[in-house]
Design a protein around this motif. Structure first.
Motif, PDB file in Angstrom:
ATOM      1  N   TYR A  93       0.819  -1.220   0.000  1.00  0.00           N
ATOM      2  CA  TYR A  93       0.000   0.000   0.000  1.00  0.00           C
ATOM      3  C   TYR A  93       0.852   1.271   0.000  1.00  0.00           C
ATOM      4  O   TYR A  93       0.304   2.374   0.005  1.00  0.00           O
ATOM      5  N   PRO A 151       0.198   3.556  -3.350  1.00  0.00           N
ATOM      6  CA  PRO A 151      -1.078   4.278  -3.337  1.00  0.00           C
ATOM      7  C   PRO A 151      -1.170   5.326  -2.236  1.00  0.00           C
ATOM      8  O   PRO A 151      -1.723   6.405  -2.470  1.00  0.00           O
ATOM      9  N   TYR A 204      -3.525   0.869  -6.547  1.00  0.00           N
ATOM     10  CA  TYR A 204      -4.293   0.099  -5.574  1.00  0.00           C
ATOM     11  C   TYR A 204      -4.882  -1.153  -6.225  1.00  0.00           C
ATOM     12  O   TYR A 204      -4.793  -2.257  -5.681  1.00  0.00           O
ATOM     13  N   SER A 209      -1.816  -3.399  -5.008  1.00  0.00           N
ATOM     14  CA  SER A 209      -2.282  -3.665  -3.643  1.00  0.00           C
ATOM     15  C   SER A 209      -3.313  -4.782  -3.600  1.00  0.00           C
ATOM     16  O   SER A 209      -3.229  -5.685  -2.762  1.00  0.00           O
ATOM     17  N   ILE A 256     -11.422   1.139  -0.497  1.00  0.00           N
ATOM     18  CA  ILE A 256     -10.147   1.782  -0.837  1.00  0.00           C
ATOM     19  C   ILE A 256      -9.631   2.597   0.340  1.00  0.00           C
ATOM     20  O   ILE A 256      -8.450   2.515   0.709  1.00  0.00           O
ATOM     21  N   ILE A 276      -6.088   1.713   2.055  1.00  0.00           N
ATOM     22  CA  ILE A 276      -4.997   2.680   1.963  1.00  0.00           C
ATOM     23  C   ILE A 276      -4.721   3.289   3.327  1.00  0.00           C
ATOM     24  O   ILE A 276      -3.584   3.578   3.672  1.00  0.00           O
TER      25      ILE A 276
END
Length: 299
Positions: A74, A77, A102, A106, A222, A226
């Motif tokens: 991560y 992002p 992402y 990710s 998301i 993140i």
């Protein structure tokens, strides 16, 4: 001590080997001799008549331990989203790179990203299933199925609040919390959307409600992954609101493209196909988000 004599072995009259033991020494019985003892575990019943104990089944093979996830997956992002946030929402290239990284790095691609949202996909299918049932049989009959007939005639946001536990039955895990948060955000947005009459709900309006829900669910996923709490947000409240609104619009565009793609492909909203329809929309949404993010990041 000087008086001992050499031992000459047993005499023939008193052999060490019994006469009833076979000459080969292998346990064969001679005629008239005592019978051999039965070998163990030959399925002989126990004295009380119970069946003999069965051998324990072999232990199942051990499953391989999956490799640990990359703890830095991560980092990219987060860094790009921080740059986007610090710009007050003007650095669209950093937003695009954050979202595309992402999805691809990710989450492991659009399919894996969609699979990680199992609870939200199931809740979305229940929401669409209810709205589709209301269109097919009428709002009252659809509500009666859920023992919520008393909500018939009420505005759609109130109806959705009353059936929250049906659409999102739990909130104990992170995934369940994301699904319920997205549902609440959808109800709030509906209050200003003009979509309030369940009895007059059109197919386009039904998909609009689902678009709202999927947008909020993906956005929440998301943000949770993140870790926006670890991202430096602008101190200006209006700039922070712009950052949040632009992320939501970015995600909504991806969901809208996915729904348009499903409709162009002739997706049928049959009751037994709703879950497959929802799953495909989620996967396509992440695919479009990745492509849109790469395009924004290259500018």
């Amino acid at each position: 001590m000087g008086t001992s004599t050499t031992y000459g072995g047993p005499s023939g009259r008193d052999p060490l080997v019994p006469s009833w033991l076979g000459s080969d020494g292998g346990g064969g019985a001679s005629p008239g001799g005592p019978p051999d003892a039965p070998p163990a575990d030959q399925g002989q019943p126990s004295p009380n008549g119970a069946p003999p104990p069965q051998a324990a089944p072999p232990a199942p093979p051990r499953q391989p331990i999956p490799p640990a996830a990359n703890p830095n997956r991560y980092t990219g992002p987060r860094g790009n989203f921080t740059r986007f946030a610090r710009s007050g929402g003007s650095d669209r290239a950093s937003l695009g790179r954050a979202v595309s990284q992402y999805v691809s790095s990710s989450a492991g691609g659009s399919r894996q990203a969609a699979q990680r949202m199992g609870t939200s996909r199931a809740a979305g299918a229940r929401l669409v299933g209810f709205l589709n049932d209301a269109q097919t049989r009428g709002a009252r009959e659809a509500l009666r199925t859920l023992n919520l007939e008393a909500l018939a005639g009420r505005p759609l946001p109130e109806i959705l609040i009353g059936m929250a536990d049906h659409v999102c039955p739990g909130a104990g895990t992170v995934d369940e919390g994301i699904a319920r948060e997205a549902y609440v955000e959808t109800v709030v947005e509906l209050t200003t959307s003009g979509i309030t009459d369940l009895d007059a709900l059109s197919p386009d309006q039904m998909l609009t409600v689902f678009e709202m829900y999927a947008t909020h669910a993906i956005e929440a996923r998301i943000c949770n992954d993140i870790g926006l709490k670890a991202i430096t947000m602008p101190s200006d409240a209006q700039a922070a609101l712009r950052v949040e609104a632009q992320l939501r619009d970015f995600v909504r565009n991806g969901v809208s493209d996915a729904l348009a793609n499903a409709r162009a492909g002739g997706a049928v909203m049959a009751s037994d196909r709703i879950q497959a329809f929802v799953d495909q929309v989620y996967e396509d949404a992440f695919r479009f988000l990745h492509a849109r993010g790469e395009a924004e990041g290259d500018q």
